[in-house]
Motif scaffolding. Structure first.
Motif, PDB file in Angstrom:
ATOM      1  N   LEU A  34       0.838  -1.194   0.000  1.00  0.00           N
ATOM      2  CA  LEU A  34       0.000   0.000   0.000  1.00  0.00           C
ATOM      3  C   LEU A  34       0.879   1.252   0.000  1.00  0.00           C
ATOM      4  O   LEU A  34       1.809   1.367   0.798  1.00  0.00           O
ATOM      5  N   HIS A  35       0.573   2.162  -0.922  1.00  0.00           N
ATOM      6  CA  HIS A  35       1.381   3.366  -1.132  1.00  0.00           C
ATOM      7  C   HIS A  35       0.607   4.605  -0.704  1.00  0.00           C
ATOM      8  O   HIS A  35      -0.495   4.846  -1.195  1.00  0.00           O
ATOM      9  N   MET A  36       1.194   5.399   0.191  1.00  0.00           N
ATOM     10  CA  MET A  36       0.613   6.696   0.550  1.00  0.00           C
ATOM     11  C   MET A  36       1.102   7.705  -0.474  1.00  0.00           C
ATOM     12  O   MET A  36       2.292   8.002  -0.534  1.00  0.00           O
TER      13      MET A  36
ATOM     14  N   GLN B 200      -0.170  14.589   6.844  1.00  0.00           N
ATOM     15  CA  GLN B 200      -0.073  15.487   8.012  1.00  0.00           C
ATOM     16  C   GLN B 200       0.710  14.754   9.106  1.00  0.00           C
ATOM     17  O   GLN B 200       0.545  13.549   9.275  1.00  0.00           O
ATOM     18  N   THR B 201       1.514  15.512   9.851  1.00  0.00           N
ATOM     19  CA  THR B 201       2.336  14.858  10.894  1.00  0.00           C
ATOM     20  C   THR B 201       1.471  14.158  11.944  1.00  0.00           C
ATOM     21  O   THR B 201       1.858  13.130  12.477  1.00  0.00           O
ATOM     22  N   ASN B 202       0.278  14.709  12.219  1.00  0.00           N
ATOM     23  CA  ASN B 202      -0.571  14.073  13.247  1.00  0.00           C
ATOM     24  C   ASN B 202      -1.192  12.757  12.782  1.00  0.00           C
ATOM     25  O   ASN B 202      -1.798  12.030  13.559  1.00  0.00           O
ATOM     26  N   LYS B 203      -1.018  12.432  11.488  1.00  0.00           N
ATOM     27  CA  LYS B 203      -1.566  11.159  10.966  1.00  0.00           C
ATOM     28  C   LYS B 203      -0.462  10.115  10.759  1.00  0.00           C
ATOM     29  O   LYS B 203      -0.745   8.985  10.362  1.00  0.00           O
ATOM     30  N   VAL B 204       0.783  10.505  11.008  1.00  0.00           N
ATOM     31  CA  VAL B 204       1.917   9.625  10.682  1.00  0.00           C
ATOM     32  C   VAL B 204       1.844   8.308  11.451  1.00  0.00           C
ATOM     33  O   VAL B 204       2.095   7.234  10.901  1.00  0.00           O
ATOM     34  N   LYS B 205       1.485   8.407  12.730  1.00  0.00           N
ATOM     35  CA  LYS B 205       1.417   7.217  13.587  1.00  0.00           C
ATOM     36  C   LYS B 205       0.550   6.122  12.949  1.00  0.00           C
ATOM     37  O   LYS B 205       0.890   4.943  12.959  1.00  0.00           O
TER      38      LYS B 205
ATOM     39  N   LYS C 108      10.562  17.826   9.353  1.00  0.00           N
ATOM     40  CA  LYS C 108       9.585  17.568  10.425  1.00  0.00           C
ATOM     41  C   LYS C 108       8.823  16.263  10.160  1.00  0.00           C
ATOM     42  O   LYS C 108       8.675  15.413  11.037  1.00  0.00           O
ATOM     43  N   LEU C 109       8.359  16.110   8.924  1.00  0.00           N
ATOM     44  CA  LEU C 109       7.616  14.891   8.546  1.00  0.00           C
ATOM     45  C   LEU C 109       8.545  13.673   8.562  1.00  0.00           C
ATOM     46  O   LEU C 109       8.173  12.607   9.071  1.00  0.00           O
ATOM     47  N   ALA C 110       9.749  13.850   8.054  1.00  0.00           N
ATOM     48  CA  ALA C 110      10.724  12.754   8.035  1.00  0.00           C
ATOM     49  C   ALA C 110      11.011  12.260   9.453  1.00  0.00           C
ATOM     50  O   ALA C 110      11.031  11.053   9.723  1.00  0.00           O
ATOM     51  N   LYS C 111      11.211  13.206  10.368  1.00  0.00           N
ATOM     52  CA  LYS C 111      11.533  12.854  11.765  1.00  0.00           C
ATOM     53  C   LYS C 111      10.391  12.087  12.406  1.00  0.00           C
ATOM     54  O   LYS C 111      10.586  11.093  13.097  1.00  0.00           O
ATOM     55  N   LYS C 112       9.168  12.538  12.150  1.00  0.00           N
ATOM     56  CA  LYS C 112       7.984  11.886  12.719  1.00  0.00           C
ATOM     57  C   LYS C 112       7.862  10.444  12.208  1.00  0.00           C
ATOM     58  O   LYS C 112       7.576   9.520  12.974  1.00  0.00           O
ATOM     59  N   ILE C 113       8.097  10.254  10.919  1.00  0.00           N
ATOM     60  CA  ILE C 113       8.043   8.901  10.347  1.00  0.00           C
ATOM     61  C   ILE C 113       9.114   8.024  10.986  1.00  0.00           C
ATOM     62  O   ILE C 113       8.856   6.886  11.377  1.00  0.00           O
ATOM     63  N   SER C 114      10.303   8.572  11.111  1.00  0.00           N
ATOM     64  CA  SER C 114      11.420   7.838  11.718  1.00  0.00           C
ATOM     65  C   SER C 114      11.075   7.395  13.147  1.00  0.00           C
ATOM     66  O   SER C 114      11.250   6.237  13.516  1.00  0.00           O
ATOM     67  N   ASP C 115      10.537   8.328  13.940  1.00  0.00           N
ATOM     68  CA  ASP C 115      10.177   8.018  15.334  1.00  0.00           C
ATOM     69  C   ASP C 115       9.106   6.934  15.409  1.00  0.00           C
ATOM     70  O   ASP C 115       9.208   6.006  16.216  1.00  0.00           O
TER      71      ASP C 115
END
Length: 219
Positions: free
Chosen positions: A77-79, A84-89, A105-112
């Protein structure tokens, strides 16, 4: 045969014969962009053996694909939309690829988030290739910095992604993207949609994001 399967086969054949003429032997993968389409319209393709599908909203992807992915573990599945950063989880749990990373910011959130669930998402960095104010994507002059940052935080970057300006000949932008992708020595390149997938495939695209040409027009 279901019309969506026939449409997909026709597109594949068209690309294959066009690339054969150009002596290009690497065929791109087709992401069936299934956003807004119901699962009963998508299932024929899954049963046909197609595995790459694209969605642009996290909530819609969760509702549509959670159960289907459990039953079909080979589906990728491809996004492909703005994340949005609040949807990354939630995105990290359901998606295998994210095509729209365009900020630290988005990259860091995905990494975490991927560390938390021990999953490696495959990443494309979205480039604002037409330098359009209204479009997402990192500016070309900021790209090197973002790529370096993503590598520092151990994101698995496959390549670049773009959506060229509307109503222009996309080929110019696709050529530019192909060169940029080579500069970074990336193996994958995400570009080309229903209107311009032929030009994209001629310019080293390895993932085409095709919706309406497969599923029909969106209501």
């Amino acid at each position: 045969m279901h019309s969506t399967i026939q449409n997909l086969i026709d597109i594949e054949d068209k690309i294959k014969s066009n690339l054969a003429v150009l002596a290009i032997n690497k065929l791109p993968k087709i992401i069936g962009v299934s956003k807004t389409f119901k699962m009963n319209q998508i299932l024929p393709l899954i049963n046909h053996g197609h595995i790459d599908f694209g969605e642009n909203k996290v909530q819609e992807a969760i509702e549509k694909w959670t159960k289907v992915k459990v039953n079909n573990p080979n589906i990728k599945l491809h996004m492909i939309g703005k994340l949005q950063t609040n949807k990354v989880k939630y995105a990290v749990k359901i998606f295998d690829y994210i095509h729209s990373v365009d900020s630290e910011k988005l990259a860091k959130k995905i990494s975490d988030e991927q560390i938390k669930i021990n999953k490696h998402i495959k990443i494309f960095i979205q480039v604002n290739i037409g330098d359009e104010n209204q479009k997402s994507g990192v500016a070309i002059n900021q790209l090197k910095k973002l790529v370096s940052y993503c590598k520092e935080i151990n994101l698995k970057i496959l390549g670049l992604m773009c959506i060229p300006p509307l109503d222009v000949n996309s080929s110019t932008y696709f050529k530019k993207m192909s060169l940029l992708n080579k500069d970074f020595n990336f193996s994958e390149l995400s570009m080309g949609m229903s209107s311009d997938y032929m030009q994209a495939s001629e310019n080293s695209a390895t993932f085409l994001r095709i919706g309406s040409s497969i599923f029909g027009s969106r209501s």
